[in-house]
Design a protein around this motif. Sequence first.
Motif, PDB file in Angstrom:
ATOM      1  N   SER A  37     -20.350 -48.643  21.486  1.00  9.43           N
ATOM      2  CA  SER A  37     -19.045 -48.439  22.122  1.00  9.43           C
ATOM      3  C   SER A  37     -18.380 -47.108  21.802  1.00  9.43           C
ATOM      4  CB  SER A  37     -18.092 -49.575  21.707  1.00  9.43           C
ATOM      5  OG  SER A  37     -17.922 -49.595  20.297  1.00  9.43           O
ATOM      6  N   ASN A  40     -17.700 -44.486  24.682  1.00  8.14           N
ATOM      7  CA  ASN A  40     -17.031 -44.852  25.933  1.00  8.14           C
ATOM      8  C   ASN A  40     -15.798 -44.014  26.238  1.00  8.14           C
ATOM      9  OD1 ASN A  40     -18.977 -46.777  26.261  1.00  8.14           O
ATOM     10  ND2 ASN A  40     -17.694 -48.512  25.746  1.00  8.14           N
ATOM     11  N   LEU A  43     -16.494 -39.966  27.106  1.00 10.18           N
ATOM     12  CA  LEU A  43     -17.396 -39.546  28.177  1.00 10.18           C
ATOM     13  C   LEU A  43     -16.905 -38.309  28.949  1.00 10.18           C
ATOM     14  CD1 LEU A  43     -18.635 -42.975  29.584  1.00 10.18           C
ATOM     15  CD2 LEU A  43     -19.944 -41.282  28.296  1.00 10.18           C
ATOM     16  N   VAL A  61     -24.488 -43.693  28.375  1.00 10.34           N
ATOM     17  CA  VAL A  61     -24.295 -45.091  27.969  1.00 10.34           C
ATOM     18  C   VAL A  61     -25.557 -45.908  28.215  1.00 10.34           C
ATOM     19  CG1 VAL A  61     -22.940 -47.184  28.381  1.00 10.34           C
ATOM     20  CG2 VAL A  61     -21.828 -44.945  28.418  1.00 10.34           C
ATOM     21  N   VAL A 162     -14.487 -47.983  19.727  1.00  8.24           N
ATOM     22  CA  VAL A 162     -13.483 -47.472  20.668  1.00  8.24           C
ATOM     23  C   VAL A 162     -12.408 -46.681  19.923  1.00  8.24           C
ATOM     24  CG1 VAL A 162     -11.768 -48.109  22.404  1.00  8.24           C
ATOM     25  CG2 VAL A 162     -13.928 -49.358  22.262  1.00  8.24           C
ATOM     26  N   PHE A 294     -15.717 -53.472  29.383  1.00  8.14           N
ATOM     27  CA  PHE A 294     -15.896 -52.337  30.280  1.00  8.14           C
ATOM     28  C   PHE A 294     -14.644 -52.158  31.130  1.00  8.14           C
ATOM     29  CE2 PHE A 294     -17.138 -50.908  34.558  1.00  8.14           C
ATOM     30  CZ  PHE A 294     -17.714 -49.681  34.265  1.00  8.14           C
TER      31      PHE A 294
END
Length: 492
Positions: A37, A40, A43, A61, A162, A294
């Motif tokens: 994760s 994410n 990106l 990913v 995250v 997601f």
Amino acid sequence: MKEARTQPEPEAPRVPRPGAALAALAAAQFTVMLATSIVNVALPQIRAGVGLSDTGTTWVVNAYGLAFGALLLAGGRAADLLGRRPVLVAGLGLFAAASLSAGLASGPALLIAARVGQGLAAAAIAPAALALALAQFPTRAGRGKALGVWGAVSGAGGAGGVLLGGLLTQAGGWPWIFYSVALGAVLVLAAVAALVPDAGRPEPGRFDLLGTATVTLALTCLVWGLTGARGAGWADARVLGALGAAALLLVAFAAIERRRPYALIPPGLLTTGRVAAGNLLMALLGSVWIALFFFLPLYQQQVLGSGPLATGAGQLPLAAANMLGASLAPRISRRLGVPATVTGALLVEAAGLLWLARISVDGSYVADILGPSILVRLGLSVAFVQLTALAVDGVPQRDAGLAGGLVNTTRQVGGAIGLAALATLAGSVTAHTHRPPLEALTYGYRTAFTVSAAILAATALLALPLTRRTRRAEPGAAAPRQDRTTDHAPAT
């Protein structure tokens, strides 16, 4: 006459305490989940940094998930045959090297190749670490606690990725997300070397090269086709070709395994205990789990306008809820029994998803996300712990690594299928809804959450009959089984 002096007996070598070994092994699992994760929220910066196209950005990913999901069975079997501790140590070393290479990458090809290397290493780490962790706790109660820790760090790793990804990207730039993972892998490697005892001699047997190659290629085609369907659509010729090839290869794998003396998946594995039930339910849970996390960050950033750091910081209460649920899961199971615990946990998660289906364009993190996400995390963590226990229920010690690889595979493949289907559904609803752009986007997310809740409700109904005990463990099982008349804790 002088008495003969007796030589003092040599001290027995100190064996690390199971708790210390579990901490080191849980850290290995945390690192694997972190790498899933952590990219994410970074990106956009990664894309600008190495000059990626839209497709290339997606593969930052997908490359990790593809290699991880396709090679988990091979990694689990390698751990059983070559030794779980050596495979774990080698996997952590490769993971550190691949992570460092990703941070140093100056072009798309090297970055994506490094992510494949991370996924390959993670496929060795995850099943070996789980098998070693279960070996530290031979009693049912001890294993329940160990799996509670496992569930807690798995959820915390996803949430921590995250948060850490947003923090490092904002403070030092995207390469630092990979440098931090490399450093973490080195530290975990040192802890494993110091604290985790050798699990003894590897199990006798031969590696099923033909079966392993066939199922790995099948899973590669399956995951590639499903991830490609998110962007190209289900009617794309390459997607259909990949899914068709996966189906043919899985049929070929089944035929090969029937004739192999050392089959990759032993014929009796899926009929042992409640292994088949645990894997089926884990696949269904995974189909919603990965899709949920997601869509949520996308809603926060694209609709609510949150930045990467704020999006990551919002995961902290959710991580705490995950750790609480995972720690309570064994206690709840002992009191209510496995079927009621799994069913109740899935229904709690479904209720949280229905609550999330009320998100709006004018919403906020506190009003629209925090409450339902905590409910989802509580249900998810309890279900994850119990289904992991079921997936290794009564498995002989010689197949513990394979069982760990299998349950991780079903979760990954289930997640790929669910994410592809739900992302396609949300995109279609958004495209065909005649509303302002942000409202249309939000409506697509709401639809995905509603369908996810329905999937979990159906899974909860399946869980009632499937999680009831049907037979005792076979001789040589990894742990003692409880009596048929009670079913208050998973026997692993």
